[in-house]
Scaffold this motif. Structure first.
Motif, PDB file in Angstrom:
ATOM      1  N   UNK A  55       0.619   3.801  13.114  1.00  0.00           N
ATOM      2  CA  UNK A  55       1.708   4.497  12.426  1.00  0.00           C
ATOM      3  C   UNK A  55       1.290   5.866  11.884  1.00  0.00           C
ATOM      4  N   UNK A  56       0.039   6.252  12.111  1.00  0.00           N
ATOM      5  CA  UNK A  56      -0.403   7.566  11.651  1.00  0.00           C
ATOM      6  C   UNK A  56      -0.113   8.615  12.710  1.00  0.00           C
ATOM      7  N   UNK A  57       0.486   9.700  12.280  1.00  0.00           N
ATOM      8  CA  UNK A  57       0.768  10.835  13.150  1.00  0.00           C
ATOM      9  C   UNK A  57       0.197  12.068  12.469  1.00  0.00           C
ATOM     10  N   UNK A  58      -0.864  12.621  13.056  1.00  0.00           N
ATOM     11  CA  UNK A  58      -1.564  13.777  12.495  1.00  0.00           C
ATOM     12  C   UNK A  58      -1.958  13.527  11.039  1.00  0.00           C
ATOM     13  N   UNK A  59      -2.484  12.320  10.772  1.00  0.00           N
ATOM     14  CA  UNK A  59      -2.976  11.975   9.453  1.00  0.00           C
ATOM     15  C   UNK A  59      -1.932  11.527   8.454  1.00  0.00           C
ATOM     16  N   UNK A  60      -0.662  11.499   8.858  1.00  0.00           N
ATOM     17  CA  UNK A  60       0.422  11.093   7.963  1.00  0.00           C
ATOM     18  C   UNK A  60       0.960   9.735   8.406  1.00  0.00           C
ATOM     19  N   UNK A  61       1.032   8.795   7.444  1.00  0.00           N
ATOM     20  CA  UNK A  61       1.534   7.459   7.733  1.00  0.00           C
ATOM     21  C   UNK A  61       3.055   7.512   7.810  1.00  0.00           C
ATOM     22  N   UNK A  62       3.600   7.104   8.967  1.00  0.00           N
ATOM     23  CA  UNK A  62       5.041   7.121   9.185  1.00  0.00           C
ATOM     24  C   UNK A  62       5.475   5.757   9.725  1.00  0.00           C
ATOM     25  N   UNK A  63       5.752   4.839   8.799  1.00  0.00           N
ATOM     26  CA  UNK A  63       6.132   3.481   9.191  1.00  0.00           C
ATOM     27  C   UNK A  63       7.523   3.478   9.806  1.00  0.00           C
ATOM     28  N   UNK A  64       7.644   2.776  10.932  1.00  0.00           N
ATOM     29  CA  UNK A  64       8.929   2.590  11.597  1.00  0.00           C
ATOM     30  C   UNK A  64       8.998   1.121  12.019  1.00  0.00           C
ATOM     31  N   UNK A  65       9.821   0.322  11.328  1.00  0.00           N
ATOM     32  CA  UNK A  65       9.860  -1.116  11.633  1.00  0.00           C
ATOM     33  C   UNK A  65      10.228  -1.429  13.081  1.00  0.00           C
ATOM     34  N   UNK A 140       3.089   2.576  -0.055  1.00  0.00           N
ATOM     35  CA  UNK A 140       4.312   2.612  -0.855  1.00  0.00           C
ATOM     36  C   UNK A 140       5.216   1.408  -0.698  1.00  0.00           C
ATOM     37  N   UNK A 141       4.633   0.249  -0.393  1.00  0.00           N
ATOM     38  CA  UNK A 141       5.443  -0.968  -0.261  1.00  0.00           C
ATOM     39  C   UNK A 141       5.875  -1.388  -1.673  1.00  0.00           C
ATOM     40  N   UNK A 142       7.184  -1.490  -1.920  1.00  0.00           N
ATOM     41  CA  UNK A 142       7.663  -1.803  -3.273  1.00  0.00           C
ATOM     42  C   UNK A 142       7.426  -3.262  -3.658  1.00  0.00           C
ATOM     43  N   UNK A 143       7.442  -3.510  -4.968  1.00  0.00           N
ATOM     44  CA  UNK A 143       7.200  -4.855  -5.494  1.00  0.00           C
ATOM     45  C   UNK A 143       8.149  -5.886  -4.888  1.00  0.00           C
ATOM     46  N   UNK A 144       9.403  -5.536  -4.707  1.00  0.00           N
ATOM     47  CA  UNK A 144      10.364  -6.485  -4.137  1.00  0.00           C
ATOM     48  C   UNK A 144       9.930  -6.938  -2.740  1.00  0.00           C
ATOM     49  N   UNK A 145       9.439  -6.013  -1.932  1.00  0.00           N
ATOM     50  CA  UNK A 145       8.947  -6.367  -0.587  1.00  0.00           C
ATOM     51  C   UNK A 145       7.676  -7.199  -0.667  1.00  0.00           C
ATOM     52  N   UNK A 146       6.816  -6.858  -1.606  1.00  0.00           N
ATOM     53  CA  UNK A 146       5.582  -7.626  -1.813  1.00  0.00           C
ATOM     54  C   UNK A 146       5.942  -9.074  -2.193  1.00  0.00           C
TER      55      UNK A 146
END
Length: 156
Positions: A55-65, A140-146
């Motif tokens: 999910x890293x693109x040029x050092x930036x994490x870009x999550x796409x489910x 940045x996974x929020x508490x609700x998702x955790x």
């Protein structure tokens, strides 16, 4: 019969919530492993395989489910290739919440003659642990998702 200098092959499968410390544990284990009495060149001793790395693109994490199934398959393929290449240590650094998520990693490792070690980090049922994970996970996974992930965590 194994030769005198043949080293045991080890596959470690990490389990834990995002932010639990799986990646940290894996890096610390590798640092210890590299300083053991290994006869193998350091750069050829291990690889840590993580679906997140795709999910890293040029050092930036870009999550796409939508890409998660594809990236999980790519990670599994890379993990198997690492073992086929004879790496003495391979680590699967994913959350592996449910058994089915790491079953193929374990089966492939056993089929290729690796000792399999499951390493769970933290107690997903602990509310304090969930809160800590939400604060320190790097994506940045929020508490609700955790909390949702923790409720689905399968004991093995």
């Amino acid at each position: 019969m194994l030769g005198k200098h043949t080293e045991a092959k080890l596959a470690i499968i990490m389990r834990g919530l995002p932010g639990s410390g799986k990646s940290y544990w894996a890096r610390e284990f590798v640092a210890t492993y590299q300083h053991s009495d290994s006869l193998i060149e350091a750069e050829k001793q291990y690889v840590i395989f993580s679906t997140d790395s795709f999910f890293y693109n040029e050092g930036v994490y870009q999550f796409n489910p939508k890409l998660l199934p594809k990236y999980h398959q790519l990670n599994l393929t890379a993990f198997i290739q690492g073992m086929a290449d004879g790496l003495p240590l391979v680590i699967c650094d994913n959350t592996n919440i449910a058994y089915w998520e790491f079953k193929a990693y374990s089966a492939a490792a056993k089929a290729l003659g690796y000792q399999v070690r499951i390493e769970q980090i933290g107690d997903p049922a602990s509310v304090k642990h969930q809160q800590l994970c939400a604060k320190r996970n790097s994506h940045g996974v929020p508490l609700q998702s955790i909390k949702r992930m923790a409720s689905m965590f399968e004991s093995i």
